[in-house]
Design an enzyme around this catalytic site. Structure first.
Site, short mmCIF file in Angstrom:
data_model
loop_
_atom_site.label_atom_id
_atom_site.label_comp_id
_atom_site.label_asym_id
_atom_site.label_seq_id
_atom_site.Cartn_x
_atom_site.Cartn_y
_atom_site.Cartn_z
N ASP A 1 0.82 -1.22 0.00
CA ASP A 1 0.00 0.00 0.00
C ASP A 1 0.86 1.28 0.00
OD1 ASP A 1 -2.38 1.46 0.14
OD2 ASP A 1 -3.26 0.12 1.62
N ASP B 1 -9.89 3.50 -3.66
CA ASP B 1 -10.60 2.27 -3.29
C ASP B 1 -12.00 2.17 -3.89
OD1 ASP B 1 -8.40 2.23 -1.69
OD2 ASP B 1 -9.47 1.72 0.14
C1 GAL Z 1 -6.17 1.19 1.33
C2 GAL Z 1 -6.20 0.20 0.17
C3 GAL Z 1 -7.30 -0.80 0.44
C4 GAL Z 1 -7.00 -1.51 1.75
C5 GAL Z 1 -6.82 -0.50 2.88
C6 GAL Z 1 -6.32 -1.17 4.15
O1 GAL Z 1 -5.19 2.14 1.10
O2 GAL Z 1 -6.42 0.90 -1.02
O3 GAL Z 1 -7.39 -1.70 -0.63
O4 GAL Z 1 -5.84 -2.30 1.59
O5 GAL Z 1 -5.89 0.50 2.52
O6 GAL Z 1 -6.15 -0.28 5.20
#
Ligand code: GAL
Length: 446
Positions: free
Chosen positions: A148, A208
């Site tokens: 991430d 997301d």
């Molecule tokens: C976001 C990511 C998501 C998930 C989330 C977890 O940044 O895009 O898919 O992994 O973090 O905290």
């Protein structure tokens, strides 16, 4: 006509990927915990997902990776070793036990970290700990890392800074000697589709996903990449699709894959037709097909969607993503025509997507479908609808209708023997086969 021996000489150079860790030659398929469970994960959530995937036979459809997302750690690293510490309450038997169980069930095991000081859930991230964490993951038997972008300490803003940050983990994973699929979750910042190919297997291209067909949300403020701003979260399916379309040319079997985020099929926010559209569009754009639903409680209808073998076959075909041929404004949305050129030079996939609010009737012309392949504009095809299985013989044009918020998708198979036997068709097929062979040989060597 190019002679076959000459093709044999040039094909390896054409076919080799800049980054090749032996996996990801087609988009990855599997399940990820985030869309359904968020931070509410524990050992039994992951094990019951794996057991259900096993009982449902999902491996036979290609769903291979079981990926545990954020929130499995304690808030502090081990003060002596510096290693990540797994939450002992949620994971009483540790991660090695979990990965062994997933492996016993026939699947590969994936985990998550961030190229930042913290993960997005504010657990320790891997920035500055790349080698240590990569080795920890390898020791745990991890086969996949989703990486991430949260808390990156300002180390973003241009391609060089971002790619250097992600390169460190790529090199650290490689140095472990274990094959680990490397999936960037950089939300499409800093043109990740330009450099992701040099160091990873796939890269997220947007903020997301949110389980909604087309609902606007201020947290996902950009409708396209013209707004070079915050990628955000809570992006609707149509919002992500529209952003991903022009990027399709940046992904393929020799580059790696644009990741449109995990699927929402089964999570309840869309109708059956909308979920069929979602699954089809992700497949034809060659996004990873990573399920994000509550597997033990999946309905028969949702199971039928995610196991449509014809749609999965397009996604896993050794070819590039769909090209949009045209986009027309309709009431409440757009009507789009998309075409996939598949590895077999005589098979095409034709998709119509109606994101608008009423049924649209239209004439589809071969001059549009085969805009890039004029040799086929006068040919005859059998078209099979991949959701209903109905077939029709088509030539030059046909009439159809697409319901609101729906897709129609057909496989077009050439029935014209003159075109099929022509030399250029054989040549195209040879290039593809040489590329496949090159990839397979390189996989054996690595
Ligand atoms: C976001 C990511 C998501 C998930 C989330 C977890 O940044 O895009 O898919 O992994 O973090 O905290």
């Amino acid at each position: 006509m190019i002679p076959i021996p000459l093709l044999a000489l040039v094909a390896p150079a054409l076919c080799l990927k800049a980054f090749d860790n032996g996996v990801g030659h087609t988009p990855q398929m599997g399940w990820n915990s985030w869309n359904k469970y968020g931070c509410n994960i524990n050992e039994s959530v992951i094990i019951s997902a794996a057991e259900t995937m096993n009982q449902l036979g999902l491996l036979q459809y290609g769903y291979e990776y079981i990926v545990m997302d954020d929130c499995y750690q304690l808030k502090e690293r081990d003060s002596e070793t510096g290693k990540i510490v797994v939450d002992p309450q949620r994971f009483p038997n540790g991660i090695k036990y979990l990965s062994d169980r997933v492996h016993q069930l026939g699947f590969k095991f994936g985990m998550y970290s961030s190229a930042g000081k913290f993960t997005c859930g504010r657990y320790p991230g891997s920035l500055g700990y790349e080698e240590l964490d990569a080795q920890t993951f390898a020791d745990w038997g991890v086969d996949y890392l989703k990486y991430d972008n949260c808390f990156n300490e300002g180390m973003s803003g241009n391609e060089k800074i971002s790619s250097d940050r992600y390169l460190k983990m790529s090199q650290a994973l490689n140095a472990t000697g274990r094959t680990i699929f490397y999936s960037l979750c950089q939300w499409g910042e800093d043109n990740v589709w330009n450099w992701g190919t040099t160091l990873s297997n796939s890269w997220r291209v947007t903020g997301d996903i949110y389980d909604s067909f087309n609902r606007y949300d201020d947290r996902c403020p950009c409708e396209s990449f013209d707004c070079a701003g915050i990628q955000g979260n809570s992006c609707s399916m149509v919002n992500i699709f529209e952003k991903a379309i022009p990027l399709a040319q940046k992904s393929g079997p020799f580059e790696g894959w644009n990741d449109l985020d995990s699927l929402e099929v089964g999570n309840g926010g869309m109708t059956t037709n909308e979920y069929k559209a979602h699954f089809t569009l992700w497949a034809i754009l060659k996004s990873p097909l990573v399920l994000g639903n509550d597997l033990p409680r999946m309905s028969q209808t949702d199971f039928a969607i995610i196991t449509n073998k014809d749609i999965i076959a397009i996604n896993q075909d050794f070819s590039s993503p769909a090209v949009r041929v045209w986009k027309r404004a309709v009431k409440g949305g757009h009507l789009s025509l998309l075409v996939n050129k598949l590895a077999d030079p005589y098979v095409f996939t034709v998709t119509l997507f109606n994101s608008g609010d009423r049924k649209e009737r239209l004439e589809v012309k071969f001059s549009d479908i085969f805009f890039d392949h004029p040799g086929f504009q006068e040919s005859s095809f059998t078209a099979r609808d991949l959701w209903t299985n109905e077939t029709m013989d088509v030539k030059q044009r046909f009439f159809t209708a697409v319901n609101k918020h729906s897709v129609k998708v057909w496989n077009f198979v050439l029935t014209d023997t003159v075109a099929a036997n022509s030399g250029w068709g054989a040549n195209l097929r040879s290039i593809w086969h040489l590329c496949v062979d090159t990839i397979l040989v390189s996989k054996q060597i690595s």
